[in-house]
Design a protein around this motif. Structure first.
Motif, PDB file in Angstrom:
ATOM      1  N   GLN A 170       0.850  -1.189   0.000  1.00  0.00           N
ATOM      2  CA  GLN A 170       0.000   0.000   0.000  1.00  0.00           C
ATOM      3  C   GLN A 170       0.886   1.239   0.000  1.00  0.00           C
ATOM      4  OE1 GLN A 170      -1.586   0.995   4.200  1.00  0.00           O
ATOM      5  NE2 GLN A 170      -1.173  -1.203   4.282  1.00  0.00           N
ATOM      6  N   LEU A 171       0.263   2.394  -0.200  1.00  0.00           N
ATOM      7  CA  LEU A 171       0.932   3.673  -0.042  1.00  0.00           C
ATOM      8  C   LEU A 171       0.469   4.302   1.259  1.00  0.00           C
ATOM      9  CD1 LEU A 171       0.665   5.195  -3.643  1.00  0.00           C
ATOM     10  CD2 LEU A 171       2.561   3.914  -2.637  1.00  0.00           C
ATOM     11  N   GLY A 172       1.422   4.805   2.051  1.00  0.00           N
ATOM     12  CA  GLY A 172       1.094   5.435   3.319  1.00  0.00           C
ATOM     13  C   GLY A 172       1.265   6.939   3.252  1.00  0.00           C
ATOM     14  N   LEU A 173       1.542   7.541   4.395  1.00  0.00           N
ATOM     15  CA  LEU A 173       1.785   8.976   4.452  1.00  0.00           C
ATOM     16  C   LEU A 173       2.933   9.326   3.512  1.00  0.00           C
ATOM     17  CD1 LEU A 173       1.572   9.534   8.314  1.00  0.00           C
ATOM     18  CD2 LEU A 173      -0.197   9.989   6.613  1.00  0.00           C
ATOM     19  N   ALA A 174       2.793  10.463   2.837  1.00  0.00           N
ATOM     20  CA  ALA A 174       3.798  10.924   1.862  1.00  0.00           C
ATOM     21  C   ALA A 174       4.032   9.898   0.763  1.00  0.00           C
ATOM     22  CB  ALA A 174       5.111  11.269   2.566  1.00  0.00           C
ATOM     23  N   ASP A 175       3.021   9.069   0.487  1.00  0.00           N
ATOM     24  CA  ASP A 175       3.112   8.018  -0.535  1.00  0.00           C
ATOM     25  C   ASP A 175       4.245   7.034  -0.260  1.00  0.00           C
ATOM     26  OD1 ASP A 175       0.903   8.897  -1.952  1.00  0.00           O
ATOM     27  OD2 ASP A 175       2.093  10.206  -3.241  1.00  0.00           O
ATOM     28  N   ALA A 176       4.549   6.849   1.014  1.00  0.00           N
ATOM     29  CA  ALA A 176       5.618   5.917   1.394  1.00  0.00           C
ATOM     30  C   ALA A 176       5.146   4.476   1.232  1.00  0.00           C
ATOM     31  CB  ALA A 176       6.034   6.171   2.835  1.00  0.00           C
ATOM     32  N   ARG A 177       6.120   3.584   1.033  1.00  0.00           N
ATOM     33  CA  ARG A 177       5.876   2.154   0.995  1.00  0.00           C
ATOM     34  C   ARG A 177       6.711   1.473   2.070  1.00  0.00           C
ATOM     35  NH1 ARG A 177       7.625   0.879  -4.975  1.00  0.00           N
ATOM     36  NH2 ARG A 177       9.026   2.617  -4.515  1.00  0.00           N
ATOM     37  N   GLY A 178       6.258   0.315   2.495  1.00  0.00           N
ATOM     38  CA  GLY A 178       7.072  -0.477   3.405  1.00  0.00           C
ATOM     39  C   GLY A 178       8.283  -1.038   2.688  1.00  0.00           C
ATOM     40  N   GLY A 179       9.364  -1.206   3.409  1.00  0.00           N
ATOM     41  CA  GLY A 179      10.596  -1.699   2.810  1.00  0.00           C
ATOM     42  C   GLY A 179      10.549  -3.181   2.512  1.00  0.00           C
ATOM     43  N   VAL A 180      11.276  -3.587   1.491  1.00  0.00           N
ATOM     44  CA  VAL A 180      11.442  -5.007   1.175  1.00  0.00           C
ATOM     45  C   VAL A 180      12.902  -5.392   1.412  1.00  0.00           C
ATOM     46  CG1 VAL A 180       9.542  -5.060  -0.474  1.00  0.00           C
ATOM     47  CG2 VAL A 180      11.843  -4.544  -1.287  1.00  0.00           C
TER      48      VAL A 180
END
Length: 229
Positions: A170-180
């Motif tokens: 998903q996209l979070g705050l500031a269009d951030a993504r979780g790291g892989v």
């Protein structure tokens, strides 16, 4: 079981842009310098910028949060706003600003009760996972405690040595993504006990003895690289 975050490693294409961003714009001291990685001081935690020359790789598009003294927030905003498209969020009485490093990692600078000066610790890391339920169970057995859940349980926030967020894609705050494939190091008074808590679900396990010191390497079900030492 885990008492502190000792390391967060990020993957970078080139070391010099990372040095200019973290060492120059964010003022972080270089602790170690090698051919394929730079280690910056984030308080007592190592922030590693690593070229992809082997395993473990550092994390890609990782969202994480750096601690700054509350009274320095306005200075940080003024110093970064001309060269970065900043976003701001408030969490109760505290504010955070968001920007991106040269390799697409979403960096949060958040007001915290830290002495400083400057960046003084890492207080949050976000991991992308295939299943929140599976990841939550794994990290709960390492001592993390769930304190918040997102809509439809696509996201959970856990409290432990630092705040750990587990996001399904998903996209979070500031269009951030979780790291892989994020590489995390933890201080652990008993690394073997930490291993025993999750060994049945780990994708890979390695235990190294160095005199009286035990170092355990675990790859979680989503491929994140964890070190207990």
């Amino acid at each position: 079981m885990l008492t502190g975050l000792s390391r967060l490693a990020l993957e970078v294409k080139f070391l010099e842009p990372a040095r200019r961003f973290y060492g120059g714009e964010l003022g972080m001291a270089v602790r170690e310098r090698g051919e394929s990685e730079l280690v910056f001081a984030a308080g007592d935690t190592d922030l590693v910028c690593r070229r992809p020359t082997g395993f473990p790789r550092g994390g890609l598009h990782t969202h994480y949060a750096l601690s700054i003294p509350a009274e320095e927030y306005d200075e940080w905003w003024e110093s970064l706003e001309e060269s970065h498209d900043l976003e701001e969020m408030r969490f109760g009485e505290a504010s955070s600003l968001y920007l991106y490093d040269p390799d697409g990692n979403c960096v949060e600078l958040g007001q915290r009760d830290v002495p400083g000066p400057g960046i003084d610790g890492i207080f949050e890391v976000v991991l992308e996972v295939e299943s929140v339920d599976r990841a939550e169970s794994f990290y709960a057995d390492l001592g993390f405690e769930t304190i918040d859940t997102g809509t439809e349980r696509k996201r959970v926030r856990m409290d432990g040595p630092m705040a750990l967020e587990l996001w399904e894609p998903q996209l979070g705050l500031a269009d951030a993504r979780g790291g892989v494939h994020v590489d995390l190091g933890f201080d652990a008074p008993d690394p073997t006990a930490a291993l025993e808590a999750v060994v049945d679900r780990a994708c890979r396990v390695e235990s190294l003895e160095d005199g009286d010191r035990t170092r355990v390497v675990v790859r979680d079900p989503d491929g994140h690289h964890l070190v207990f030492e």
